[in-house]
Design a protein around this motif. Structure first.
Motif, PDB file in Angstrom:
ATOM      1  N   THR A  42      -9.834 -11.818   0.094  1.00 22.98           N
ATOM      2  CA  THR A  42      -9.143 -11.431   1.325  1.00 22.98           C
ATOM      3  C   THR A  42     -10.056 -10.526   2.124  1.00 22.98           C
ATOM      4  OG1 THR A  42      -8.315  -9.325   0.470  1.00 22.98           O
ATOM      5  CG2 THR A  42      -6.895 -11.217   0.130  1.00 22.98           C
ATOM      6  N   THR A  48      -4.009  -8.304  -0.618  1.00 20.75           N
ATOM      7  CA  THR A  48      -4.763  -8.503  -1.868  1.00 20.75           C
ATOM      8  C   THR A  48      -3.954  -8.098  -3.091  1.00 20.75           C
ATOM      9  OG1 THR A  48      -6.472  -7.428  -0.526  1.00 20.75           O
ATOM     10  CG2 THR A  48      -7.130  -8.275  -2.683  1.00 20.75           C
ATOM     11  N   SER A  52      -2.501 -10.417  -6.050  1.00 25.29           N
ATOM     12  CA  SER A  52      -3.020 -10.107  -7.394  1.00 25.29           C
ATOM     13  C   SER A  52      -1.859  -9.904  -8.361  1.00 25.29           C
ATOM     14  CB  SER A  52      -3.855  -8.814  -7.375  1.00 25.29           C
ATOM     15  OG  SER A  52      -4.953  -8.938  -6.513  1.00 25.29           O
ATOM     16  N   LYS A 105     -10.787  -9.943  -7.970  1.00 25.65           N
ATOM     17  CA  LYS A 105     -10.596  -9.883  -6.512  1.00 25.65           C
ATOM     18  C   LYS A 105     -11.907  -9.555  -5.800  1.00 25.65           C
ATOM     19  CE  LYS A 105      -9.578  -5.328  -4.756  1.00 25.65           C
ATOM     20  NZ  LYS A 105      -8.665  -4.362  -4.194  1.00 25.65           N
ATOM     21  N   HIS A 107     -13.502  -8.827  -1.523  1.00 26.04           N
ATOM     22  CA  HIS A 107     -13.334  -8.806  -0.067  1.00 26.04           C
ATOM     23  C   HIS A 107     -14.569  -9.415   0.603  1.00 26.04           C
ATOM     24  CE1 HIS A 107      -9.676  -6.581  -0.199  1.00 26.04           C
ATOM     25  NE2 HIS A 107     -10.195  -5.407  -0.502  1.00 26.04           N
TER      26      HIS A 107
END
Length: 293
Positions: A42, A48, A52, A105, A107
Motif C-alpha cells: 500500500t 495497511t 494485514s 507488508k 509501502h
C-alpha cells in the motif's frame, strides 16, 4: 527507541525516502520470497494495518488465539523495508516468521519491490485509498510519528503531497504503478479502501476467493466484526499504541478511518488546485477512485 530528531527526506532511486527505509537496502533488494508468501502492499495510510489484520485472522485466527493477544500486528506482519535502531529489521523479522504463509507488508512503489516476489509468483494484495483522504490521514500520521519528516502545517503539507515529496514518493505514481502491474501479473488483487469501508464482509469474501480459502460464513462474519475500525482502535495489538516513536497525545495512529474526512480539511481553493493536479497526473490511467461513499 525514540529518535531525538526527525529524519530528512532524500532522493533514493528517484523516490523520496528517509534512512529508516534505505539503511537495510541490500538485504531488502535480495530478500528471498517464497511461493506461498503474501505481500500486502500500500501507499502509507491506505489501510495497511486493516488488511494485514484481516489476513492474519483469516489464516491464523483459529490456530493461535494467543497470537492475537500477545503479539502486536507489526511483529506478525513485518514491514519489509523498515530498519529502525533497537528493533529487528523487517527482513530479519520476515526471515524468522514461523508461519506459513508469511504475511509481509511493504509501502514500496512497484518498481522497488524485491524481484523474488515476482519470480516466486507470490500473491500480492494491494490496497489503494483515494488521494484526498490519503493525504489527510498521512498528514495526521506525520504529526504524531517522530520517525517521519516534519510535516509543517496542512497547507504546506498538501503542496508537498501534490509534488510527491513524501516518504515513498508520489501517491499518483504509486497507485498507477501497481495498477499497471496488475494488468500483467495475475497473482495481484487490487483493492480499494473505500470498498472495504462500504462493505467489509464483501471484501473479505473477495480476499478469500483470491487466496483460495474456504472460510465458513460464520468465520467471515466473526472476522468482519473484529476488524471494524473501532474494535481495532481499542485493540492494543493493532492500534500501534506500543510504538515509542508515535505520540498519541498529538493524534492516535488510528484516527477516524472514514471516507470523505478530507472535506473537513480541504479549503475550496485547495480542493480546486488538487483537482487540477489530479486530472493532470491521472489522465493516462484507467484506475478510478471514490472520494465519498
Amino acid at each position: 527507541m525514540k529518535p531525538t530528531s526527525r529524519p530528512e527526506l532524500f532522493d533514493f532511486e528517484g523516490i523520496s525516502m528517509t534512512h529508516y527505509f534505505t539503511d537495510n537496502w541490500e538485504k531488502v533488494k535480495n530478500f528471498q520470497a517464497r511461493p506461498d508468501d503474501i505481500l500486502i502492499a500500500t501507499y502509507p495510510k491506505a489501510g495497511t494495518t486493516w488488511v494485514s489484520y484481516i489476513l492474519d485472522l483469516l489464516y491464523f485466527g483459529n490456530d493461535a488465539p494467543e497470537r492475537q493477544t500477545s503479539q502486536p500486528i507489526y511483529m506478525r506482519v513485518p514491514f519489509l523495508e523498515a530498519c529502525i535502531q533497537g528493533v529487528p529489521s523487517g527482513t530479519e523479522l520476515a526471515d524468522n516468521l514461523p508461519t506459513s504463509p508469511r504475511l509481509i507488508k511493504t509501502h514500496l512503489p512497484v518498481q522497488l519491490v524485491p524481484k523474488s516476489f515476482w519470480e516466486q509468483n507470490s500473491r500480492v494484495v494491494y490496497v489503494a485509498r483515494n488521494a484526498k483522504d490519503n493525504a489527510v490521514s498521512y498528514f495526521h500520521f506525520d504529526r504524531m510519528n517522530m520517525g517521519e519528516p516534519e510535516p509543517g502545517n496542512w497547507n504546506t503539507y498538501l503542496q508537498k503531497f501534490m509534488e510527491g515529496k513524501k516518504v515513498f514518493g508520489p501517491w499518483f505514481d504509486h497507485v498507477n504503478g501497481w495498477w499497471e502491474k496488475k494488468q500483467t501479473y495475475s497473482n495481484l488483487l487490487y483493492m480499494f479502501y473505500e470498498d472495504l469501508a462500504e462493505d467489509t464482509g464483501r471484501e473479505v469474501e473477495r480476499l478469500c476467493s483470491f487466496l483460495g480459502l474456504s472460510t465458513s460464513v460464520e468465520e467471515r462474519e466473526k472476522i468482519t466484526k473484529g476488524v471494524q475500525f473501532d474494535a481495532m482502535k481499542q485493540n492494543k495489538m493493532t492500534n500501534y499504541s506500543t510504538v515509542p516513536v508515535m505520540d498519541f497525545k498529538i493524534s492516535p495512529f488510528m484516527r477516524k478511518g472514514k471516507v470523505g474526512d478530507w472535506k473537513n480539511h480541504f479549503t475550496v481553493a485547495q480542493n480546486e488546485q488538487f483537482d487540477e493536479v489530479y486530472k493532470q497526473k491521472m489522465k493516462n490511467t484507467t484506475v478510478k477512485f471514490r472520494t465519498e461513499i
